[in-house]
Design a protein around this motif. Structure first.
Motif, PDB file in Angstrom:
ATOM      1  N   LEU A 250     -17.896   2.081  -5.791  1.00 21.97           N
ATOM      2  CA  LEU A 250     -17.838   2.788  -7.295  1.00 21.97           C
ATOM      3  C   LEU A 250     -16.537   2.230  -7.911  1.00 21.97           C
ATOM      4  O   LEU A 250     -16.391   2.802  -9.116  1.00 21.97           O
ATOM      5  CB  LEU A 250     -18.182   3.962  -7.223  1.00 21.97           C
ATOM      6  CG  LEU A 250     -19.478   4.757  -6.851  1.00 21.97           C
ATOM      7  CD1 LEU A 250     -19.720   6.107  -6.739  1.00 21.97           C
ATOM      8  CD2 LEU A 250     -20.538   4.291  -7.730  1.00 21.97           C
ATOM      9  N   GLY A 251     -15.600   1.759  -7.462  1.00 20.50           N
ATOM     10  CA  GLY A 251     -14.469   1.219  -7.956  1.00 20.50           C
ATOM     11  C   GLY A 251     -13.103   2.322  -7.593  1.00 20.50           C
ATOM     12  O   GLY A 251     -11.968   1.884  -8.324  1.00 20.50           O
ATOM     13  N   TRP A 252     -13.346   3.027  -6.842  1.00 26.74           N
ATOM     14  CA  TRP A 252     -12.185   4.127  -6.623  1.00 26.74           C
ATOM     15  C   TRP A 252     -11.125   3.460  -5.570  1.00 26.74           C
ATOM     16  O   TRP A 252     -11.624   2.901  -4.538  1.00 26.74           O
ATOM     17  CB  TRP A 252     -12.461   5.367  -6.000  1.00 26.74           C
ATOM     18  CG  TRP A 252     -13.004   6.518  -7.210  1.00 26.74           C
ATOM     19  CD1 TRP A 252     -14.451   6.189  -7.874  1.00 26.74           C
ATOM     20  CD2 TRP A 252     -12.322   7.161  -7.811  1.00 26.74           C
ATOM     21  NE1 TRP A 252     -14.160   7.151  -8.716  1.00 26.74           N
ATOM     22  CE2 TRP A 252     -13.092   7.803  -9.068  1.00 26.74           C
ATOM     23  CE3 TRP A 252     -11.029   7.533  -7.962  1.00 26.74           C
ATOM     24  CZ2 TRP A 252     -12.858   8.691  -9.855  1.00 26.74           C
ATOM     25  CZ3 TRP A 252     -10.594   8.634  -8.906  1.00 26.74           C
ATOM     26  CH2 TRP A 252     -11.454   9.170 -10.010  1.00 26.74           C
ATOM     27  N   ILE A 253      -9.859   3.537  -5.756  1.00 26.47           N
ATOM     28  CA  ILE A 253      -8.808   3.384  -4.743  1.00 26.47           C
ATOM     29  C   ILE A 253      -8.424   4.879  -4.112  1.00 26.47           C
ATOM     30  O   ILE A 253      -8.011   5.865  -4.943  1.00 26.47           O
ATOM     31  CB  ILE A 253      -7.488   2.678  -5.042  1.00 26.47           C
ATOM     32  CG1 ILE A 253      -7.732   1.505  -5.622  1.00 26.47           C
ATOM     33  CG2 ILE A 253      -6.521   2.768  -4.138  1.00 26.47           C
ATOM     34  CD1 ILE A 253      -6.595   0.625  -6.238  1.00 26.47           C
ATOM     35  N   VAL A 254      -8.941   5.375  -2.794  1.00 27.49           N
ATOM     36  CA  VAL A 254      -8.314   6.300  -2.450  1.00 27.49           C
ATOM     37  C   VAL A 254      -7.592   6.399  -1.264  1.00 27.49           C
ATOM     38  O   VAL A 254      -7.668   5.721  -0.342  1.00 27.49           O
ATOM     39  CB  VAL A 254      -9.828   7.215  -1.521  1.00 27.49           C
ATOM     40  CG1 VAL A 254      -9.608   8.540  -1.200  1.00 27.49           C
ATOM     41  CG2 VAL A 254     -10.822   7.201  -2.810  1.00 27.49           C
ATOM     42  N   ILE A 255      -6.413   7.079  -1.491  1.00 25.32           N
ATOM     43  CA  ILE A 255      -5.261   6.920  -0.528  1.00 25.32           C
ATOM     44  C   ILE A 255      -5.204   8.383   0.382  1.00 25.32           C
ATOM     45  O   ILE A 255      -5.288   9.308  -0.256  1.00 25.32           O
ATOM     46  CB  ILE A 255      -3.879   7.003  -1.414  1.00 25.32           C
ATOM     47  CG1 ILE A 255      -3.765   5.625  -2.011  1.00 25.32           C
ATOM     48  CG2 ILE A 255      -2.646   7.150  -0.281  1.00 25.32           C
ATOM     49  CD1 ILE A 255      -2.670   5.693  -3.079  1.00 25.32           C
ATOM     50  N   ARG A 256      -5.328   8.321   1.618  1.00 28.17           N
ATOM     51  CA  ARG A 256      -5.651   9.266   2.358  1.00 28.17           C
ATOM     52  C   ARG A 256      -4.100   9.667   3.219  1.00 28.17           C
ATOM     53  O   ARG A 256      -3.496   8.814   3.604  1.00 28.17           O
ATOM     54  CB  ARG A 256      -6.335   9.037   3.534  1.00 28.17           C
ATOM     55  CG  ARG A 256      -7.860   8.479   3.309  1.00 28.17           C
ATOM     56  CD  ARG A 256      -8.613   9.437   2.464  1.00 28.17           C
ATOM     57  NE  ARG A 256      -9.063  10.499   3.109  1.00 28.17           N
ATOM     58  CZ  ARG A 256     -10.367  10.464   3.897  1.00 28.17           C
ATOM     59  NH1 ARG A 256     -10.948   9.214   3.927  1.00 28.17           N
ATOM     60  NH2 ARG A 256     -10.697  11.314   4.545  1.00 28.17           N
TER      61      ARG A 256
END
Length: 285
Positions: A250-256
């Motif tokens: 969906l276009g998200w960059i998710v930094i864990r």
């Protein structure tokens, strides 16, 4: 007889003998007892503190926050009271402070500072970093208005710690679900980023796919703190991986972020992600 009780009252009522009191019970605070087999909870210690005060003091500070539903309060935290009894006692902290009308309520039968007054006290008496985390937790648990806390400061112009309180209140965010999330949010703010939005809902069609810890939804960059349960619970791990893949679609960059990450590395990753999204060639789905 209640779980926590005043020893002299139990003796006077004939509920116990002095021998039974000494043999089967132990003091929580001077004159206030609990069964010797019981490991007192935070609630037990709070009740005991109020009884110790002669039922005159008002529960305040972290004990009050816990009564209002705030989490992450350790059972061994000193019980704070507002009252006039200044006798020192291990595990108790008595403050001789002024309470005005409307600053005390009842919770579980105990007189307790209201959420607004509790926030006012936490923000003044704790170190700034700790105070922000405690205020985040209190605001997560129960509604209080930052403006109301500021207004209370005007009602107590000579109170200790007002400068710190006024400095940290704008940083409080009830969307932090844990002290680690508060730490992460403050790391991002101190790193020079715009204050992130917390608890960001992401829709996938008609359903909510995720509620992200924090981030910037206009550029679809999110930062999440992963606790140990994400690694030790296999079912949760699998669910998280599927969720992350769909978020990326969906276009998200998710930094864990995990506990072992270095703060500088977290800031660098976030800066790179924002740079990718704000460069002239970047497009957000």
């Amino acid at each position: 007889m209640n779980r926590v009780f005043i020893g002299s009252e139990a003796l006077a009522a004939g509920e116990l003998t002095e021998h039974e009191l000494r043999r089967w019970y132990r003091p929580v605070y001077r004159g206030v007892y609990v069964a010797a087999s019981v490991d007192p909870s935070l609630g037990d210690r709070t009740w005991a503190a109020w009884l110790w005060s002669g039922r005159r003091a008002v529960i305040s500070g972290l004990a009050a926050a816990a009564l209002h539903g705030s989490q992450w309060v350790d059972v061994g935290e000193p019980i704070e009271l507002i009252g006039r009894n200044s006798r020192p006692h291990d595990g108790l902290l008595v403050r001789n402070e002024t309470l005005i009308s409307g600053e005390v309520t009842k919770v579980s039968g105990l007189p307790v500072t209201t959420p607004v007054r509790t926030a006012f006290d936490l923000g003044r008496h704790l170190r700034a970093e700790t105070a922000i985390a405690r205020l985040d937790a209190l605001k997560w648990a129960t509604f209080f208005s930052i403006d109301d806390v500021m207004g209370l400061a005007c009602e107590h112009p000579g109170a200790r710690g007002l400068r710190q309180l006024k400095a940290i209140l704008p940083l409080v965010d009830g969307g932090a679900a844990s002290p680690k999330e508060t730490w992460l949010r403050m790391l991002l703010i101190d790193g020079g980023f715009p204050p992130p939005t917390t608890q960001i809902p992401v829709m996938d069609g008609w359903r909510i796919l995720a509620v992200l810890d924090m981030g910037w939804d206009d550029i679809k960059v999110a930062v999440e703190y992963d606790g140990d349960h994400h690694r030790t619970n296999r079912a949760q791990y699998v669910k998280d991986q599927r969720r992350i893949r769909r978020l990326e679609q969906l276009g998200w960059i998710v930094i864990r972020v995990i506990a072992e990450d270095r703060p500088d590395d977290v800031v660098r990753q976030v800066r790179e992600a924002i740079r990718r999204r704000t460069s002239p060639r970047s497009t957000v789905a």
